[in-house]
Motif scaffolding. Structure first.
Motif, PDB file in Angstrom:
ATOM      1  N   ASN A   1     108.283   4.808 -52.984  1.00 25.48           N
ATOM      2  CA  ASN A   1     106.976   4.334 -53.438  1.00 25.48           C
ATOM      3  C   ASN A   1     105.980   4.235 -52.286  1.00 25.48           C
ATOM      4  OD1 ASN A   1     107.818   3.461 -56.278  1.00 25.48           O
ATOM      5  ND2 ASN A   1     109.165   2.161 -55.039  1.00 25.48           N
ATOM      6  N   THR A   2     104.715   4.110 -52.653  1.00 22.51           N
ATOM      7  CA  THR A   2     103.685   3.662 -51.733  1.00 22.51           C
ATOM      8  C   THR A   2     103.253   2.298 -52.234  1.00 22.51           C
ATOM      9  OG1 THR A   2     102.940   5.928 -51.296  1.00 22.51           O
ATOM     10  CG2 THR A   2     101.428   4.150 -50.724  1.00 22.51           C
ATOM     11  N   ILE A   3     103.528   1.258 -51.432  1.00 27.84           N
ATOM     12  CA  ILE A   3     103.435  -0.128 -51.893  1.00 27.84           C
ATOM     13  C   ILE A   3     102.415  -0.912 -51.080  1.00 27.84           C
ATOM     14  CG2 ILE A   3     104.718  -2.274 -52.278  1.00 27.84           C
ATOM     15  CD1 ILE A   3     107.282  -0.644 -52.376  1.00 27.84           C
ATOM     16  N   LEU A   4     101.509  -1.582 -51.783  1.00 29.47           N
ATOM     17  CA  LEU A   4     100.573  -2.510 -51.157  1.00 29.47           C
ATOM     18  C   LEU A   4     101.052  -3.929 -51.423  1.00 29.47           C
ATOM     19  CD1 LEU A   4      97.826  -3.338 -49.873  1.00 29.47           C
ATOM     20  CD2 LEU A   4      96.863  -3.214 -52.194  1.00 29.47           C
ATOM     21  N   ILE A   5     101.158  -4.752 -50.373  1.00 32.64           N
ATOM     22  CA  ILE A   5     101.598  -6.136 -50.503  1.00 32.64           C
ATOM     23  C   ILE A   5     100.543  -7.045 -49.890  1.00 32.64           C
ATOM     24  CG2 ILE A   5     103.387  -7.827 -49.958  1.00 32.64           C
ATOM     25  CD1 ILE A   5     105.358  -5.517 -49.642  1.00 32.64           C
ATOM     26  N   THR A   6      99.948  -7.893 -50.710  1.00 34.89           N
ATOM     27  CA  THR A   6      98.989  -8.855 -50.170  1.00 34.89           C
ATOM     28  C   THR A   6      99.742 -10.049 -49.595  1.00 34.89           C
ATOM     29  OG1 THR A   6      98.714 -10.024 -52.279  1.00 34.89           O
ATOM     30  CG2 THR A   6      97.258  -8.154 -51.858  1.00 34.89           C
ATOM     31  N   GLY A   7      99.111 -10.708 -48.634  1.00 35.18           N
ATOM     32  CA  GLY A   7      99.786 -11.813 -47.950  1.00 35.18           C
ATOM     33  C   GLY A   7     101.014 -11.327 -47.213  1.00 35.18           C
TER      34      GLY A   7
ATOM     35  N   ARG B   1     113.989   0.419 -47.279  1.00 41.47           N
ATOM     36  CA  ARG B   1     114.500   1.244 -48.382  1.00 41.47           C
ATOM     37  C   ARG B   1     113.728   2.540 -48.560  1.00 41.47           C
ATOM     38  NH1 ARG B   1     116.161  -3.708 -49.076  1.00 41.47           N
ATOM     39  NH2 ARG B   1     118.028  -4.180 -50.327  1.00 41.47           N
ATOM     40  N   GLY B   2     112.919   2.888 -47.585  1.00 43.52           N
ATOM     41  CA  GLY B   2     112.275   4.196 -47.600  1.00 43.52           C
ATOM     42  C   GLY B   2     110.959   4.272 -48.340  1.00 43.52           C
ATOM     43  N   ASN B   3     110.268   3.156 -48.453  1.00 41.62           N
ATOM     44  CA  ASN B   3     108.946   3.146 -49.058  1.00 41.62           C
ATOM     45  C   ASN B   3     107.861   3.152 -47.986  1.00 41.62           C
ATOM     46  OD1 ASN B   3     109.562   2.442 -52.088  1.00 41.62           O
ATOM     47  ND2 ASN B   3     110.815   1.028 -50.877  1.00 41.62           N
ATOM     48  N   GLN B   4     106.716   3.717 -48.307  1.00 37.31           N
ATOM     49  CA  GLN B   4     105.551   3.534 -47.449  1.00 37.31           C
ATOM     50  C   GLN B   4     104.935   2.193 -47.831  1.00 37.31           C
ATOM     51  OE1 GLN B   4     102.139   6.156 -47.941  1.00 37.31           O
ATOM     52  NE2 GLN B   4     101.514   5.805 -45.814  1.00 37.31           N
ATOM     53  N   VAL B   5     104.812   1.307 -46.860  1.00 38.59           N
ATOM     54  CA  VAL B   5     104.365  -0.048 -47.140  1.00 38.59           C
ATOM     55  C   VAL B   5     103.068  -0.337 -46.392  1.00 38.59           C
ATOM     56  CG1 VAL B   5     104.924  -2.504 -46.942  1.00 38.59           C
ATOM     57  CG2 VAL B   5     106.721  -0.858 -47.543  1.00 38.59           C
ATOM     58  N   ILE B   6     102.108  -0.890 -47.128  1.00 35.69           N
ATOM     59  CA  ILE B   6     100.851  -1.347 -46.540  1.00 35.69           C
ATOM     60  C   ILE B   6     100.768  -2.842 -46.766  1.00 35.69           C
ATOM     61  CG2 ILE B   6      98.349  -1.085 -46.471  1.00 35.69           C
ATOM     62  CD1 ILE B   6     100.162   1.419 -48.550  1.00 35.69           C
ATOM     63  N   ILE B   7     100.605  -3.612 -45.706  1.00 33.18           N
ATOM     64  CA  ILE B   7     100.479  -5.063 -45.842  1.00 33.18           C
ATOM     65  C   ILE B   7      99.022  -5.457 -45.617  1.00 33.18           C
ATOM     66  CG2 ILE B   7     102.857  -5.647 -45.282  1.00 33.18           C
ATOM     67  CD1 ILE B   7     101.939  -6.232 -42.406  1.00 33.18           C
ATOM     68  N   ALA B   8      98.546  -6.371 -46.444  1.00 30.53           N
ATOM     69  CA  ALA B   8      97.169  -6.841 -46.340  1.00 30.53           C
ATOM     70  C   ALA B   8      97.160  -8.341 -46.088  1.00 30.53           C
ATOM     71  CB  ALA B   8      96.401  -6.525 -47.620  1.00 30.53           C
ATOM     72  N   GLY B   9      96.165  -8.778 -45.343  1.00 31.45           N
ATOM     73  CA  GLY B   9      96.015 -10.200 -45.051  1.00 31.45           C
ATOM     74  C   GLY B   9      94.651 -10.454 -44.448  1.00 31.45           C
TER      75      GLY B   9
ATOM     76  N   LEU C   1      99.172   5.578 -53.895  1.00 31.82           N
ATOM     77  CA  LEU C   1      99.607   4.204 -54.116  1.00 31.82           C
ATOM     78  C   LEU C   1     100.076   4.030 -55.562  1.00 31.82           C
ATOM     79  CD1 LEU C   1      99.522   1.252 -52.765  1.00 31.82           C
ATOM     80  CD2 LEU C   1      97.552   0.919 -54.258  1.00 31.82           C
ATOM     81  N   ASN C   2     101.299   3.534 -55.717  1.00 34.73           N
ATOM     82  CA  ASN C   2     101.826   3.363 -57.076  1.00 34.73           C
ATOM     83  C   ASN C   2     102.455   1.989 -57.330  1.00 34.73           C
ATOM     84  OD1 ASN C   2     104.115   4.020 -55.415  1.00 34.73           O
ATOM     85  ND2 ASN C   2     105.257   4.537 -57.262  1.00 34.73           N
ATOM     86  N   VAL C   3     102.426   1.102 -56.317  1.00 33.98           N
ATOM     87  CA  VAL C   3     102.926  -0.264 -56.516  1.00 33.98           C
ATOM     88  C   VAL C   3     101.987  -1.221 -55.786  1.00 33.98           C
ATOM     89  CG1 VAL C   3     104.799  -1.906 -56.148  1.00 33.98           C
ATOM     90  CG2 VAL C   3     105.338   0.485 -56.669  1.00 33.98           C
ATOM     91  N   VAL C   4     101.564  -2.264 -56.482  1.00 36.49           N
ATOM     92  CA  VAL C   4     100.821  -3.348 -55.835  1.00 36.49           C
ATOM     93  C   VAL C   4     101.566  -4.648 -56.099  1.00 36.49           C
ATOM     94  CG1 VAL C   4      99.289  -3.563 -57.853  1.00 36.49           C
ATOM     95  CG2 VAL C   4      98.624  -4.576 -55.659  1.00 36.49           C
ATOM     96  N   ILE C   5     101.856  -5.378 -55.034  1.00 31.41           N
ATOM     97  CA  ILE C   5     102.537  -6.665 -55.140  1.00 31.41           C
ATOM     98  C   ILE C   5     101.533  -7.760 -54.789  1.00 31.41           C
ATOM     99  CG2 ILE C   5     104.448  -8.099 -54.335  1.00 31.41           C
ATOM    100  CD1 ILE C   5     105.992  -5.573 -53.692  1.00 31.41           C
ATOM    101  N   ASN C   6     101.101  -8.494 -55.807  1.00 29.83           N
ATOM    102  CA  ASN C   6     100.124  -9.567 -55.627  1.00 29.83           C
ATOM    103  C   ASN C   6     100.841 -10.825 -55.156  1.00 29.83           C
ATOM    104  OD1 ASN C   6      97.455  -8.474 -56.668  1.00 29.83           O
ATOM    105  ND2 ASN C   6      98.793  -7.992 -58.404  1.00 29.83           N
ATOM    106  N   ASN C   7     100.997 -10.932 -53.859  1.00 28.60           N
ATOM    107  CA  ASN C   7     101.807 -12.004 -53.276  1.00 28.60           C
ATOM    108  C   ASN C   7     100.975 -13.098 -52.601  1.00 28.60           C
ATOM    109  OD1 ASN C   7     104.294 -13.202 -51.793  1.00 28.60           O
ATOM    110  ND2 ASN C   7     102.928 -12.542 -50.136  1.00 28.60           N
TER     111      ASN C   7
END
Length: 253
Positions: free
Chosen positions: A6-12, A28-36, A79-85
């Motif tokens: 996946n391409t995953i955006l994680i807030t916080g 686990r082999g995902n492209q991860v973007i962290i936002a803060g 981008l195909n996953v957004v985690i509203n954290n």
């Protein structure tokens, strides 16, 4: 929800649960973007985990969310996953002569309004993918509140409700909605002492159980670890049992 590719955006994503999720998905082999809100904590995570990308976002600023959505769509078109954290949790004293409402305002903005606005803004991008997932992070307090943090508990109840409605509206589409309901965790959400509180669930154990659930139950709509089940289903036990658990958590006045 699949847990790799996946391409995953994680807030916080600069600390606590967000960082732990980012590192787990990165491994686990995902492209991860962290936002803060601040670049320095994000850079610390990226330095420790080469390949994790960073993006600054003030979730309490609706204009910043609009700009951020445009930038993400440009920089990460897959981008195909957004985690509203992203979230905050602060105690409130409603017995005071004057109730301090700034905490109420920023809690609602951060915990409820921000994930709704960000999800709405990213929806066209998520719909453009073959399969996408919106992940919301609620809490056991959505189902049985902590009286000392009434606004936090209320926002988590609202996030659960929003997740239910959003999932129903998107049923049959290419966008899934997954809710992660967390128990009391060893993070610094309410200060440094919480990170070592023996009554809180170790963060690593929580992440392990969450990922196991996602991997073994890819169609799961609610991710519930064992520690949160008592709160999640408190109401189903009846009013007397619910009140007993409420009093146990909050103490009798």
């Amino acid at each position: 929800m699949k847990t790799s590719g996946n391409t995953i955006l994680i807030t916080g994503g600069g600390s606590g649960l967000g960082r732990a999720l980012a590192e787990a998905f990165h491994q686990r082999g995902n492209q991860v973007i962290i936002a803060g809100r601040r670049q320095a904590p994000l850079d610390e995570v990226a330095l420790a985990n080469p390949g994790i990308q960073t993006a600054v976002l003030d979730v309490t600023d609706s204009r910043d969310i609009e700009y951020f959505v445009q930038q993400i769509a440009h920089d990460y078109p897959h981008l195909n996953v957004v985690i509203n954290n992203a979230g905050i949790m602060r105690a409130e004293n409603w017995t005071a002569d004057v109730v301090e409402t700034e905490t109420v305002k920023v809690t609602v903005e951060t915990n409820l309004l921000a994930p709704i606005l960000l999800t709405a803004g990213l929806m066209p991008l998520l719909r453009a993918q073959q399969q996408s997932t919106i992940v919301t992070v609620s809490s056991g307090l959505a189902f049985l509140p902590l009286a000392s943090t009434p606004t936090y508990s209320a926002t988590k109840a609202a996030i659960h409700s929003f997740s239910e409605s959003l999932r129903h509206q998107l049923k049959g589409s290419n966008v899934d909605v997954v809710e992660i309901a967390s128990p009391y965790l060893q993070t610094e959400l309410m200060g440094a002492r919480q990170a070592s509180d023996p009554n809180a669930m170790p963060l690593a154990a929580f992440i392990e159980e969450v990922l196991h659930t996602l991997e073994s139950q890819p169609e799961a709509k609610e991710v519930l670890v064992q520690r949160v089940l008592r709160q999640r289903f408190a109401a189903e036990k009846g009013q007397t049992a619910y009140q007993e658990l409420f009093d146990l958590i909050n103490g009798k006045r």
